[in-house]
Design an enzyme around this catalytic site. Sequence first.
Site: not given
Ligand code: BGC
Length: 742
Positions: A225
């Site tokens: 993530d």
């Molecule tokens: C989120 C993800 C997301 C990523 C990119 C993170 O903060 O938890 O779900 O895909 O950011 O935006």
Amino acid sequence: MFNVENVLEQLTLEEKVLLCQAKDMWHTNGVERLDIPGILLTDGPNGIRYNKPDSYLPEPSTAVPTESILSASWDRGLIRKVASLMAEECQYYGINVLLAPGVNAKRSPLGGRNFEYYSEDPYLTGTLAAEMIHTMQEHGVGTSIKHYAANDQETRRFTEDSSVDERTLREICLKPFEIVMKKAKPWTVMAAYPKLRGQHLCENSYLLQEILRKEYGYEGVVLSDWSATVNKVESHKNGLDLEMGSFYRKEELLSAVQSGDIGEETINEHAKRVLELIKKSLEGKKETDADWNAHHETAREASAKSAVLLKNEQGVLPLARGAHITVVGKFAEQPHIRGGGSSGTNSGSIDIPLTFIKEYADVVYAPGYESEQTDAVLIQEAAKAAKNTDAVIVFTGTTDLTESEGCDRINMLLPESQIDLVNAVAGVNANVIIVNSSGAPVEFRQIEGSVKAILHMGLGGEGMGKACAELLFGDANPSGKLSETFPIRIENTPAYPFYPGYNDDVIYHEEILVGYRYYDTKKIPVQYPFGHGLSYTSFTYSDLRLSTNELRNGEKLAISLKVKNTGNRIGEEIVQFYVSAPKSYMPRPEKELKEFAKVELKPGETKEIHVKLDDSAFSYYIPHLHRYAVESGEYIIMAAASSQDIRLSETIIYHSEDELRLPFTEYNSMGEFYNDDRYENVTKKVYTKLGITENHFMFPILSSIIVKDLPAVMALPKVSPDGEPISIPKLQRCLLENRWID
Ligand code: BGC
């Protein structure tokens, strides 16, 4: 197209290390020297959120209903249609991997990102997610199933440490991932922020290596993530292929390889997977135009097919065309269609409910509220407008502030201003209808008694405004059924008061009893049960037939059932199949969803539906066996209209080869051996030899002697009652090995 092995051989260590980390916020590195481009990954589950470099406003895209309500359609075909739409928009913008779908568990309705997740039931979640993944990838766009795993709250998401017992981890948190790995092969898996059992998820060797790679046989890319990698080197050692969100850390990895802390063969493996991902992405790329009008129409259709009619007293809905209607609530002109955070979209065209309701009726409108705080003047105006009209439609729901990535909700209440508004209009008009927009359950108990109908639209995406008008006036027939329970109050929910935990300790005390598994097992009354949803027509179920009444491991159970539309409108019914094991070795939920089918029926029409159950419908996770196993015994197969509306059921007997019980040891007592069917025969022989009869067991002291102490206790007799010499150690071995040794 390039050959991955050949390319890998030509790469320097630095180039390989670069492949394992992001180039910028949304791109991976490629290998410029060899003309291999990096790829573009972007959010998210509820439509495309694509930001051009240097722009904070996402490019226009179609906002589809969020997963939490799309799942209420229980409609595999619809999910495929929505997935095709998203894939087309990805192709249009040159996006190679969409960071979706989200499949985390809904431990509590307060989860801030619940709207981005499908259902409280892991089977429903996994099944729908597999459709989404399969379809997108068929269209050449990769997916990233997220957030792997046990990332079921937003509070302290970067530091919290989830303590989940093994069975809950398998049956609740991992189940959707497991289903997806079998049915679809996501190009990427996103490892989440928090820790599980003390180890950050991006470096969690148990989840990444043992389960994902070895058990599930996953061969795609594991990416982090965004900025979730705490220890870059540990992460790569433990199975992470690609670090996203942080792009200045190549030195850390380089020097770890140079110092021998991490082997170059490990980096080769990760780089190889990233190259394979780049290759698939390039092969899948298509020059496409997006048909925005058709996409908007799909968004509307998806909203109409997902909405759930929770209540409809005295058939107040559908409303008559041309009726004199009051519409109140700001959401009627500024609809709440999406949640906040990384899955937010920038939709080009949003259907305004008020505009479409006006196409059906003679409407008086009053906003009733501006914010969450009650405004007495606005309420008074709304109550005045509500007098002497045929019905009042009140728009209620949560706001982006309460449902968003980054925070959990603090309660399950509707805003005070909306509760006061509903009660005020109900004081002057007997026909109050609620149209609710929230990505998770809200408490209706403060207004339930004042309203005749509740139409739950969820966060319905850009077509929600027209969809709700069609449903309210009967141009569409509601067919959605709740994919999560609406509890009466937050205090009744399974994770209360363990959610979101204290300090960084997040303990899953509720274990496997999540959602209806909890309410139905513990007989806790709910506002609206899992699987509930009304229609403007009615359905009867008949002729539930099973292919057999006795099953064995590896066999399938075929089920058929007839459903008839007994009303006078065309409609769709969602039939749910639950399995219950009335007696079991370990506690089990009262019932669990194992299959479902959706069928469209004209008035008077009957159709037969067919589904099949395999071993997975009967098995559960047995921690000491480290696997799923099926217990022998009786199972009830139920055909139901909701988890609490069982229409028909049949019983089968399963003869399983699996032995779930722990084998006995020298620390089990003589009485336990005697009373256990596995040891019964041998134990009887041993006791006969020793001259022990059933009467001896009247003396608890004898039955409580552990087998280890047999020689000491039985030191005296040297011959059996029939005069034969006996060896106590031999008899002891007979018991422990569960066989007679001559
Ligand atoms: C989120 C993800 C997301 C990523 C990119 C993170 O903060 O938890 O779900 O895909 O950011 O935006």
